[in-house]
Design an enzyme around this catalytic site. Structure first.
Site, PDB file in Angstrom:
ATOM      1  CG  HIS A  18      -2.152  -0.926   1.349  1.00 18.57           C
ATOM      2  ND1 HIS A  18      -2.233  -2.166   1.606  1.00 18.57           N
ATOM      3  CD2 HIS A  18      -2.953  -1.254   0.457  1.00 18.57           C
ATOM      4  CE1 HIS A  18      -3.268  -2.844   1.047  1.00 18.57           C
ATOM      5  NE2 HIS A  18      -3.937  -2.458   0.756  1.00 18.57           N
ATOM      6  CB  THR A  55       3.806   1.447  -7.108  1.00 16.57           C
ATOM      7  OG1 THR A  55       5.551   2.040  -6.799  1.00 16.57           O
ATOM      8  CG2 THR A  55       4.600   0.981  -7.569  1.00 16.57           C
ATOM      9  CG  ASP A  79      -8.284  -1.127  -4.081  1.00 11.56           C
ATOM     10  OD1 ASP A  79      -7.451  -0.837  -3.730  1.00 11.56           O
ATOM     11  OD2 ASP A  79      -9.632  -1.370  -3.478  1.00 11.56           O
TER      12      ASP A  79
END
Length: 885
Positions: A615, A618, A781
């Site tokens: 997390h 990038t 995501d």
């Protein structure tokens, strides 16, 4: 009459030849080649082609001389014939290049006699029978085949002639003829009985009448038995007689006899289908009370399988001792007189329990005016005794009829009225609350403002009033489910008991065990990271060439974000953000300068933790790239406006800002400041959005919203917040289900039969746009399993390392271990990836692909899944095989 025959060519390419004084001989209708597609041996003329052939009524069958004269005319080379035939078509006599013998063809004839569809009655049913279709199977043309041909013409039947067994079978499977006439006189051409058996082996032949044409017996021979013919599958025998009248009489008798009977039998299939799907229990017995039929509802009610009942007398079945002694005599006396009886009757199930039924027995009059059958319709009575017995049956796990008894559990709870308000005075449907009353329900039902879930429950309760037992039972189950709080979260108990799945889902979709300890996890914001070694571009045009070259490929799904991470020294978000935001005109929409946008991207990226394995910025850049890719798909673009696009790009950029590298469950268990601040609910997602807006508005130099209208800002802000909150995994199944039900299903119904691939769905419906945006950022995501294999493997390694680090810290601090399988010493990364794909990814991306059309992503997903399965099958726990490493 020495001129060539007249030739007519239909639009479908069928050549129809006849002399001026002759018409409609069966030998004159042939199939033709059209272009390069020549007819194959044994094929028949298509129906639509034959319809185009001009017709004229013939006075009788062709004589042998007329047939020979017609054939000579077909083989003639008169100029009129040649000029009349279009290129690529020939008469039957000329098509030896594609069919070596005229015997290998099937001919089609349509009668000039217009026969209206006949109405046939079977009981109360009114059926319409179309014109009869007849198939003649004769190896060679002779007077007998001509006799049947013209008999069909006179009767108004549609007729085909097949010359070979193969063409006959193919023609029958296409047309499903009601009558088939097979030449049984000579065996050297084909075996008539073998042809009959091959046709009988097909399903459509069940209702077909097959006639054998046999030779006349000589005077010194005894007439042969018909048994061999019957055993071969023939229905009737016809002694050869080429008289049209004899053939006509035979066909008409078959039509009014066997064909019409078979037509009625076909209609009976629909009656039995209705009985099989009827919710009421039905039993049919003979006049001697032998059981001949029971439907599935009867099997469920009584606990028997139909194989245990059919053929048995009712007297053989166990009787309940709860009926009065003379009840059976009373029933029999009534129905034997042809009168209907109905009343209450106790029946004994296979398990031995007695159930009370409301029974209606109807005598059915048949042949000779006598009673031939009794039809019994049975319903369960709503009594306390029944309720006790049914619950007893349900508890008895040893009873092999448990499934059937389960369907009766709620029969006694069906209401007597459909008045919704009356529900408030009755007990709850839940068994545990059966005797309780709800005086406050009257006030709830009388409220003007009613919650949607209350309306749904009231509608279901009302629908149960007059529903069949199986429907009432299903609705009760629905009510039980609606009383739970987690309507969209699946129950892990129904999945494979795989610890990888349980731990992964438990860690992502719960807030942990909430067991507080003295060690609170407090993370620090990495706001002041130093990146002085890389010059920040003033504008997008000032990007260093090595970075600009990589960004040229940013619109491709195969874009390698890790190469950008390396060349930008872990600052990919600023550079990719400048490029993507410029492509979508974000600065123009927000009325801000590129300098302000650059400063905003710098601040946001600085608040991502580069120390996180996964997390970090990038990951944010990767999600931004996927979001931009999805926004470029036609159907997505056609469903959203520019405000939605800008909101999606901003939400993707900030969706994980200041992520600590730990899950929500960890923060709740550790009693972190954020968990306390946000009440253990959507802790990280709430923090990401709140911090993003705080960082944006606190400094005018990076406030990208400073120049937009207040109303636009509020709309944009709400859209960004909604999308970031949608990335919380506890609501995963809710978002996916709503998308499928509100977008996919209406889209499938709307576009059915349409070739359009970019049909916008609900463009003017804000709620649908919201569902699309939620689904888009959710897929972006977690799109790692849909990336090319090398990228997928890298992301899998990074997320695993982050989970390993969390498990290590949980053990150090004495916190509950949220995901025990993510122990770096024992974890199988392939198993964890397989579980994640199976549980979260597959269904979601199937739904998103159905909307956005993403075949490349689905192919990557399949390839990556295969990679992980291969490693798992080989008991390899790492990212790659040792040989690959």
């Amino acid at each position: 009459m020495g001129c060539a025959p007249s030739i007519h060519v239909s639009q479908s390419g069928v050549i129809y030849c006849r002399d001026s004084d002759e018409s409609n001989s069966p030998c004159h209708i042939t199939s033709v080649s059209q272009g390069s597609a020549a007819p194959q041996p044994g094929l028949f003329v298509q129906t639509d082609a034959a319809d185009a052939v001009p017709r004229s009524r013939a006075s009788g069958p062709p004589s042998a001389a007329r047939v020979r004269r017609a054939r000579r005319a077909e083989l003639g080379s008169g100029s009129s014939t040649d000029s009349a035939v279009p290129t690529g078509t020939t008469c039957r006599g000329r098509r030896r290049h594609c069919c070596s013998s005229a015997e290998a063809e099937t001919q089609t004839n349509y009668s000039n006699v217009k026969v209206s569809p006949a109405e046939v009655r079977i009981g109360p049913m009114r059926l319409t029978q179309d014109p009869i279709q007849v198939l003649l199977i004769f190896a060679k043309e002779d007077s007998q085949s001509d006799g049947f041909w013209w008999a069909c013409d006179r009767a108004g039947f549609r007729c085909n002639i097949a010359r070979t067994p193969e063409s006959a079978l193919e023609c029958f499977l296409d047309k499903h003829h009601e009558i088939i006439v097979i030449d049984h006189r000579q065996t050297r051409n084909f075996d008539a009985e073998a042809v009959c058996r091959s046709i009988r082996a097909t399903n459509p032949s069940e209702h077909t009448v097959i006639l054998a044409v046999v030779s006349q017996a000589s005077g010194d021979h005894e007439e042969a038995s018909v048994l061999p013919l019957l055993h071969a599958g023939f229905n009737r025998r016809f002694v050869e007689n080429s008289s049209i009248t004899a053939c006509y009489n035979e066909l008409i008798q078959i039509e009014h006899g066997e064909v019409r009977s078979q037509f009625k039998l076909r209609a009976c299939n629909s009656v039995f289908t209705a009985l099989d799907h009827c919710h009421e229990a039905i039993e049919i017995t003979s006049d001697e009370h032998v059981i001949q039929y029971v439907n599935p509802a009867f099997e469920r009610m009584m606990g028997y399988h139909k194989g245990e009942l059919l053929g048995k007398e009712l007297a053989e079945l166990p009787k309940s001792d709860k009926n009065r002694a003379d009840l059976l005599d009373t029933i029999n006396t009534c129905i034997k007189k042809g009168k209907e009886w109905q009343g209450v009757y106790y029946a004994r199930r296979k398990s031995g329990d007695s159930i009370q039924q409301h029974v209606k027995i109807t005598p059915v009059i048949g042949q000779g005016g006598k009673i031939r059958h009794f039809v019994s319709l049975k319903k369960l009575c709503c009594t306390t005794d029944n309720n006790k017995q049914i619950h007893k049956i349900h508890r008895d796990s040893g009873d092999n009829s448990q499934t059937e008894s389960h369907s009766l559990r709620y029969k006694n709870r069906r209401r007597e009225s459909i008045d919704v308000k009356s529900i408030s005075s009755r007990g709850s449907d839940a068994p545990s609350l059966q005797n309780r009353r709800y005086p406050s329900m009257a006030r709830i039902h009388s409220m003007t403002i009613e919650a949607p879930i209350t309306k749904v429950i009231n509608i279901i309760n009302a629908a149960q009033e007059n529903s069949p037992v199986t429907v009432a039972e299903a609705l009760d189950r629905v009510l039980e489910i609606l009383r739970t709080t987690e309507l969209y979260s699946p129950q892990l108990g129904t999945k494979d008991e795989d610890p990888h799945t349980s731990d992964l889902v438990g860690g992502l979709m719960t807030d942990g065990l909430r067991r507080l300890s003295g060690n609170e996890y407090v993370f620090t914001k990495n706001v002041h990271q130093s990146h002085s070694h890389l010059a920040m571009p003033i504008t997008i045009n000032d990007v260093p060439p090595c970075i600009a070259q990589l960004l040229d490929n940013e619109e491709s799904w195969e874009f390698n974000i890790f190469e950008l991470e390396a060349v930008t020294h872990k600052r990919p978000l600023v550079y990719l953000g400048l490029k993507v935001f410029s492509r979508f005109g974000v600065c123009e929409f927000l009325h801000c300068s590129e300098t302000t946008l650059r400063a905003w991207l710098q601040v946001i990226e600085a608040n991502y933790h580069s120390s996180n394995a996964y997390h970090n910025s990038t990951h944010a850049a990767d999600v931004l790239h996927a979001t931009a890719f999805f926004l470029g798909k036609e159907r997505v673009k056609g469903s959203l406006d520019q405000l939605d696009e800008v909101a999606a790009l901003i939400a993707a950029t900030v969706h994980d800002v200041d992520h600590p590298g730990r899950t929500n469950s960890f923060l709740c268990n550790a009693g972190s400041e954020l968990a306390v601040l946000y009440n253990d609910t959507a802790v990280l997602e709430s923090h990401h959005t709140a911090l993003a807006f705080q960082l944006t508005v606190k400094d005018n130099k990076c406030n990208i919203f400073k120049n937009i209208d207040r109303n636009h800002y509020r709309t944009l802000r709400q859209a960004i917040i909604d999308m970031v909150l949608a990335t919380e995994m506890t609501k995963h199944f809710e978002h996916v289900n709503k998308f499928v039900n509100s977008i996919n299903k209406p889209m499938a119904a709307e576009t059915e039969g349409s070739d359009c691939e970019c049909n916008p769905i609900g463009k003017n419906l804000p709620e649908n746009q919201m569902l699309i945006k939620r689904m888009m950022i959710k897929c972006a995501d977690v799109a790692n399993p849909c990336r090319p294999l090398d990228l997928c493997i890298e992301w899998a390694g990074r997320i695993s390392e982050e989970y390993f680090a969390q498990t290590d810290e949980e053990k150090r601090q004495g916190l509950p271990v949220v995901m025990p399988v993510f122990d770096r010493n024992t974890c199988s990364i392939p198993k964890s990836q397989i579980s994640f794909i199976d549980y979260f990814i597959t269904d979601m991306f199937d739904a998103w692909d159905a909307f956005a059309h993403l075949p490349a992503l689905m192919q990557h997903l399949a390839n990556n899944y295969k990679h992980w399965k291969t490693l798992d099958d080989l008991k390899c726990k790492s990212l790659r095989l040792p040989s690959d490493n």
